[in-house]
Design a protein around this motif. Structure first.
Motif, PDB file in Angstrom:
ATOM      1  N   ARG A 151      14.029 -33.408  32.119  1.00 40.56           N
ATOM      2  CA  ARG A 151      14.488 -33.702  33.477  1.00 40.56           C
ATOM      3  C   ARG A 151      13.748 -34.886  34.095  1.00 40.56           C
ATOM      4  O   ARG A 151      14.015 -35.270  35.237  1.00 40.56           O
ATOM      5  N   GLY A 152      12.787 -35.437  33.332  1.00 38.43           N
ATOM      6  CA  GLY A 152      12.147 -36.683  33.735  1.00 38.43           C
ATOM      7  C   GLY A 152      11.277 -36.565  34.970  1.00 38.43           C
ATOM      8  O   GLY A 152      10.586 -35.570  35.181  1.00 38.43           O
ATOM      9  N   LEU A 153      11.350 -37.593  35.835  1.00 36.38           N
ATOM     10  CA  LEU A 153      10.439 -37.698  36.964  1.00 36.38           C
ATOM     11  C   LEU A 153      10.598 -36.577  37.974  1.00 36.38           C
ATOM     12  O   LEU A 153       9.691 -36.327  38.769  1.00 36.38           O
ATOM     13  N   GLU A 154      11.734 -35.907  37.954  1.00 36.15           N
ATOM     14  CA  GLU A 154      11.935 -34.808  38.905  1.00 36.15           C
ATOM     15  C   GLU A 154      10.852 -33.741  38.747  1.00 36.15           C
ATOM     16  O   GLU A 154      10.468 -33.081  39.709  1.00 36.15           O
ATOM     17  N   THR A 155      10.338 -33.574  37.511  1.00 38.93           N
ATOM     18  CA  THR A 155       9.312 -32.562  37.264  1.00 38.93           C
ATOM     19  C   THR A 155       7.906 -33.136  37.300  1.00 38.93           C
ATOM     20  O   THR A 155       6.940 -32.386  37.142  1.00 38.93           O
ATOM     21  N   LEU A 156       7.753 -34.420  37.508  1.00 43.44           N
ATOM     22  CA  LEU A 156       6.442 -35.046  37.412  1.00 43.44           C
ATOM     23  C   LEU A 156       5.949 -35.661  38.715  1.00 43.44           C
ATOM     24  O   LEU A 156       4.793 -36.069  38.805  1.00 43.44           O
ATOM     25  N   ASP A 157       6.800 -35.736  39.745  1.00 40.31           N
ATOM     26  CA  ASP A 157       6.373 -36.429  40.959  1.00 40.31           C
ATOM     27  C   ASP A 157       5.548 -35.509  41.851  1.00 40.31           C
ATOM     28  O   ASP A 157       5.514 -34.289  41.690  1.00 40.31           O
ATOM     29  N   TYR A 158       4.825 -36.126  42.800  1.00 41.79           N
ATOM     30  CA  TYR A 158       4.067 -35.358  43.782  1.00 41.79           C
ATOM     31  C   TYR A 158       5.035 -34.621  44.705  1.00 41.79           C
ATOM     32  O   TYR A 158       6.086 -35.134  45.059  1.00 41.79           O
ATOM     33  N   SER A 159       4.647 -33.404  45.102  1.00 44.31           N
ATOM     34  CA  SER A 159       5.512 -32.635  45.991  1.00 44.31           C
ATOM     35  C   SER A 159       4.665 -31.664  46.786  1.00 44.31           C
ATOM     36  O   SER A 159       4.468 -30.510  46.387  1.00 44.31           O
TER      37      SER A 159
END
Length: 302
Positions: free
Chosen positions: A134-142
C-alpha cells in the motif's frame, strides 16, 4: 515388564532433570533408545507413555517425542506489609540490570514477548507484505494515529464495555510511553502516586522519569491491589494518581475480581484521584470471558 519400562522411564527422566535433554529437545528415536537401553521397542514406547503421563514428554505426530518440563507447584506469594510513607523511585538501573541478566541466563518473564512457536508467523508475514504494497499510506506520519486505526481500537474497546470515540484514542510508542503521558497529565514532579507492590519494573521506570514519589500498596496474588491499604493511603497522603494493572498483573499475576474493580473506581472517584490503568495483559485469560478493565465501571470519567 512393568518394572522394566518404569526403570527406563526413570532413567530418561533423570537425564531430563540433569539437563542432558532440555525443554523442547527431541528425544532420540525409539530404535536408538531401544539399542541404548537394551530393551524392546515396545518397552521404549511404554516408557514414553509413562513420561507423558508424568508431564515430561509431548508426542508430536510424525515428529517424535519432545521434552516438556512440567510446571512447578510454586507456593502462593505472600502479600507484603503496608509501607508507612512515600519514597522516591529508583528503579532505572535495577530494571536495566534485570533485562541484561534475562538476556544472558534467564527466561524473560519481565517482558511481554511470547515464544516464537506461539506466534502466527505466516499471517504476520502476509499482513506485513499487504501493508508494504500500500506504499506511503502505511509509512507516513500520522499523529495521534491513523483515524482508521483509532476507529478499530474504539470498536475493540466497545466490546469490553468501554464506549469511546476514535477521537478519545491516542497512539503511542507502547504502554510505557502511554503511562508516562498519563502521569504527566495529572501530576507534577515530587507528587505522591499509589502503586502496587511488587510492581512491574517498567511502571517504576515511568514514575522515576516523571520524578514522582510512590506509596506502595500491598497486592494479593488473587485479588490484586489491597483496597484496605489503598484507603489508608488515601486517608493519610495527598495522592495525585493511582497506577494499577488490574488483569493478570506482572509479576504477581493477580486478576482483580469485578466487584473489587468497581470498589476501586468508586474509592478513587470519591477522593478525586485519577486511576491510570494498564490493561496490557487483559487478553491472557485462561477460562470464561475476557475480564473487563476497571474503566468499564467508570461513571465519572476518572
Amino acid at each position: 515388564m512393568g518394572v522394566l519400562y518404569n526403570q527406563v522411564a526413570d532413567q530418561l527422566q533423570a537425564l531430563i532433570q540433569q539437563g542432558v535433554y532440555r525443554d523442547g529437545d527431541r528425544l532420540p528415536g525409539v530404535r536408538v533408545l531401544s539399542r541404548q537401553f537394551s530393551v524392546s521397542i515396545s518397552t521404549i514406547l511404554q516408557a514414553h507413555q509413562t513420561l507423558e503421563g508424568r508431564g515430561y514428554l509431548d508426542a508430536r505426530e510424525r515428529s517424535g517425542y519432545f521434552v516438556r518440563l512440567p510446571a512447578l507447584d510454586a507456593p502462593e506469594p505472600v502479600m507484603q506489609k503496608h509501607r508507612a510513607k512515600p519514597v522516591p523511585v529508583t528503579a532505572r538501573e535495577m530494571a536495566l540490570d534485570l533485562c541484561a541478566d534475562e538476556q544472558k541466563r534467564m527466561v524473560p518473564l519481565a517482558t511481554a514477548i511470547p515464544h516464537p512457536d506461539y506466534l502466527p508467523l505466516r499471517q504476520i508475514q502476509q499482513s506485513t507484505l499487504w501493508a508494504a504494497r500500500r506504499g506511503l499510506e502505511t509509512l507516513d506520519y500520522s499523529f495521534p494515529g491513523k483515524e482508521s486505526f483509532r476507529r478499530q481500537i474504539a470498536q475493540r474497546m466497545a466490546t469490553l464495555g468501554v464506549p469511546v470515540s476514535p477521537d478519545d484514542v491516542l497512539a503511542t510508542n507502547g504502554a510505557q510511553e502511554a503511562i508516562i503521558l498519563a502521569l504527566r497529565a495529572v501530576t507534577q514532579p515530587g507528587d505522591i502516586v499509589a502503586v502496587e507492590t511488587p510492581s512491574f519494573p517498567g511502571i517504576l521506570q515511568a514514575l522515576e522519569v516523571v520524578g514522582l514519589q510512590v506509596i506502595e500498596i500491598p497486592t494479593h496474588p488473587s485479588d490484586g491491589l489491597s483496597l484496605e491499604g489503598l484507603q489508608l493511603a488515601l486517608d493519610k497522603w495527598p495522592l495525585k494518581a493511582c497506577v494499577v494493572v488490574t488483569n493478570h498483573s506482572n509479576p504477581m499475576g493477580a486478576r482483580m475480581p469485578d466487584e473489587r474493580k468497581q470498589q476501586l473506581v468508586s474509592m478513587l472517584a470519591a477522593a478525586g484521584v485519577p486511576l491510570i490503568e494498564d490493561d496490557i495483559y487483559g487478553d491472557l485469560y485462561h477460562t470464561g470471558d475476557r475480564p473487563k478493565p476497571a474503566k468499564a465501571f467508570d461513571r465519572t470519567d476518572n
